[in-house]
Scaffold this motif. Structure first.
Motif, short mmCIF file in Angstrom:
data_model
loop_
_atom_site.label_atom_id
_atom_site.label_comp_id
_atom_site.label_asym_id
_atom_site.label_seq_id
_atom_site.Cartn_x
_atom_site.Cartn_y
_atom_site.Cartn_z
N LEU A 78 40.21 24.39 10.80
CA LEU A 78 39.51 24.28 9.51
C LEU A 78 38.06 24.73 9.61
N TYR A 79 37.41 24.40 10.72
CA TYR A 79 36.02 24.80 10.90
C TYR A 79 35.91 26.32 11.06
N HIS A 80 36.82 26.88 11.85
CA HIS A 80 36.81 28.34 12.03
C HIS A 80 37.12 29.05 10.72
N SER A 81 38.07 28.54 9.97
CA SER A 81 38.40 29.16 8.69
C SER A 81 37.21 29.14 7.75
N ALA A 82 36.50 28.01 7.72
CA ALA A 82 35.34 27.90 6.83
C ALA A 82 34.25 28.89 7.21
N LEU A 83 34.00 29.03 8.50
CA LEU A 83 32.97 29.98 8.95
C LEU A 83 33.40 31.42 8.70
N LEU A 84 34.67 31.71 8.92
CA LEU A 84 35.15 33.08 8.68
C LEU A 84 35.08 33.43 7.20
N ALA A 85 35.45 32.48 6.35
CA ALA A 85 35.36 32.74 4.90
C ALA A 85 33.91 33.02 4.52
N SER A 199 43.19 38.86 17.33
CA SER A 199 42.73 37.80 18.23
C SER A 199 41.30 37.40 17.88
N TYR A 200 40.90 36.25 18.38
CA TYR A 200 39.52 35.82 18.17
C TYR A 200 38.55 36.69 18.94
N ALA A 201 39.01 37.31 20.01
CA ALA A 201 38.17 38.29 20.71
C ALA A 201 37.91 39.49 19.81
N ASP A 202 38.91 39.88 19.01
CA ASP A 202 38.71 40.96 18.03
C ASP A 202 37.66 40.55 17.00
N ILE A 203 37.74 39.31 16.54
CA ILE A 203 36.77 38.80 15.57
C ILE A 203 35.36 38.87 16.16
N LEU A 207 32.29 41.07 14.76
CA LEU A 207 31.08 40.36 14.33
C LEU A 207 29.85 40.91 15.05
N ARG A 208 29.97 41.22 16.34
CA ARG A 208 28.85 41.83 17.06
C ARG A 208 28.48 43.17 16.46
N ASP A 209 29.48 43.97 16.13
CA ASP A 209 29.21 45.28 15.52
C ASP A 209 28.55 45.12 14.15
N ALA A 210 29.04 44.17 13.37
CA ALA A 210 28.46 43.94 12.04
C ALA A 210 27.02 43.49 12.15
N MET A 211 26.72 42.65 13.13
CA MET A 211 25.34 42.19 13.33
C MET A 211 24.44 43.36 13.72
N ALA A 212 24.96 44.27 14.54
CA ALA A 212 24.17 45.42 14.98
C ALA A 212 23.88 46.37 13.83
N TYR A 230 27.76 30.98 15.90
CA TYR A 230 29.22 31.08 15.84
C TYR A 230 29.73 32.09 16.86
N LEU A 231 29.01 33.16 17.04
CA LEU A 231 29.40 34.14 18.05
C LEU A 231 29.39 33.50 19.44
N ALA A 232 28.45 32.61 19.69
CA ALA A 232 28.42 31.88 20.96
C ALA A 232 29.67 31.02 21.12
N THR A 233 30.12 30.40 20.02
CA THR A 233 31.36 29.62 20.06
C THR A 233 32.55 30.50 20.40
N LEU A 234 32.63 31.64 19.75
CA LEU A 234 33.76 32.56 20.03
C LEU A 234 33.75 33.00 21.48
N ASN A 235 32.58 33.31 22.01
CA ASN A 235 32.50 33.73 23.40
C ASN A 235 32.88 32.59 24.35
N ARG A 236 32.52 31.38 23.98
CA ARG A 236 32.79 30.23 24.84
C ARG A 236 34.26 29.85 24.83
N GLU A 237 34.86 29.86 23.66
CA GLU A 237 36.22 29.32 23.50
C GLU A 237 37.33 30.35 23.69
N PHE A 238 37.04 31.62 23.41
CA PHE A 238 38.16 32.57 23.29
C PHE A 238 38.03 33.81 24.15
#
Length: 239
Positions: A78-85, A199-203, A207-212, A230-238
């Motif tokens: 639910l938290y990931h969905s909210a952030l992605l939305a 995959s979340y690695a794709d996300i 996201l890194r490209d969009a930030m750049a 949030y990018l730090a979370t993705l790198n940590r978890e996935f």
């Protein structure tokens, strides 16, 4: 007293000599062991002193530094969905505009509708018929449906029901998001062809490209911090 035969006497002398040599060797080994133990203890004491100094100076840190992991919810769907939305909302204060949404759409189709993405509106937990989508992003000529799975399993005919409920929408696209980027187990027939696995690695990569590429219009300091966090979370978890 009975004297030993010459041969036996020589053997006894040799044994006595060997025993003396062995005692000398053992004594030296004990001395060496004691010296090694003392050196080891000195090294440990030095390491402890250095560790204490680092703690005292605030230079020794540990643990997570991203909000979701600190709260212990780094794998809550639910938290990931909210952030992605939020990230998929072109009007969000993240300052990414529609770049993240466009990058995701280009992973789903060779020629996705991108001309009016500034009008896109994401929504969470959208129910239709007997199906409920985690994220739905609508825009003129677009209906993006994302089924998000982190650790939970799929419900009975879940992806088939999503396809049946949303598949007739103009510009319907379907994404099955998971940590590994696996294919959905509950998509069959046309639904199996429609769902794009991600995959979340794709996300994280998108996201890194969009930030750049982001020009920063509409971004707030806190909004950009949330994206980075949030990018730090993705790198940590996935990763």
């Amino acid at each position: 007293m009975t004297s030993l035969a010459p041969g036996l006497e020589a053997d006894e002398l040799q044994i006595t000599s060997l025993a003396a040599e062995w005692r000398t060797i053992l004594a030296k080994e004990r001395e060496n062991e004691a010296a090694e133990v003392a050196a080891w203890e000195a090294t440990v004491a030095e390491i402890r002193a250095e560790h204490d100094a680092l703690l005292r100076n605030g230079a020794w840190v540990g643990g997570p530094d991203d909000t979701l992991s600190i709260l212990g919810v780094g794998r809550r769907e639910l938290y990931h969905s909210a952030l992605l939305a939020w990230l998929l909302d072109p009007q969000g204060r993240h300052g990414l505009g529609s770049s993240f949404l466009e990058a995701l759409l280009r992973r789903c189709a060779s020629d996705p509708p991108t001309s009016e993405l500034h009008l896109a509106q994401p929504a969470l937990e959208v129910s239709r018929g007997d199906a409920r989508a985690d994220i739905v992003v609508t825009a003129p000529g677009l209906c993006l449906v994302i089924e998000n799975k982190v650790d939970a399993g799929e419900q009975h005919r879940q992806c088939d029901r999503l396809f049946e409920s949303f598949g007739r929408e103009p510009g319907a696209l379907f994404v099955f998001l998971s940590p590994s980027g696996r294919a959905p187990e509950t998509a069959t027939g046309s639904a199996q062809e429609a769902f794009q696995k991600m995959s979340y690695a794709d996300i994280a990569s998108m996201l890194r490209d969009a930030m750049a590429r982001a020009v920063g219009k509409g971004a707030t300091v806190h909004g950009r911090e949330v994206v980075s966090n949030y990018l730090a979370t993705l790198n940590r978890e996935f990763q």
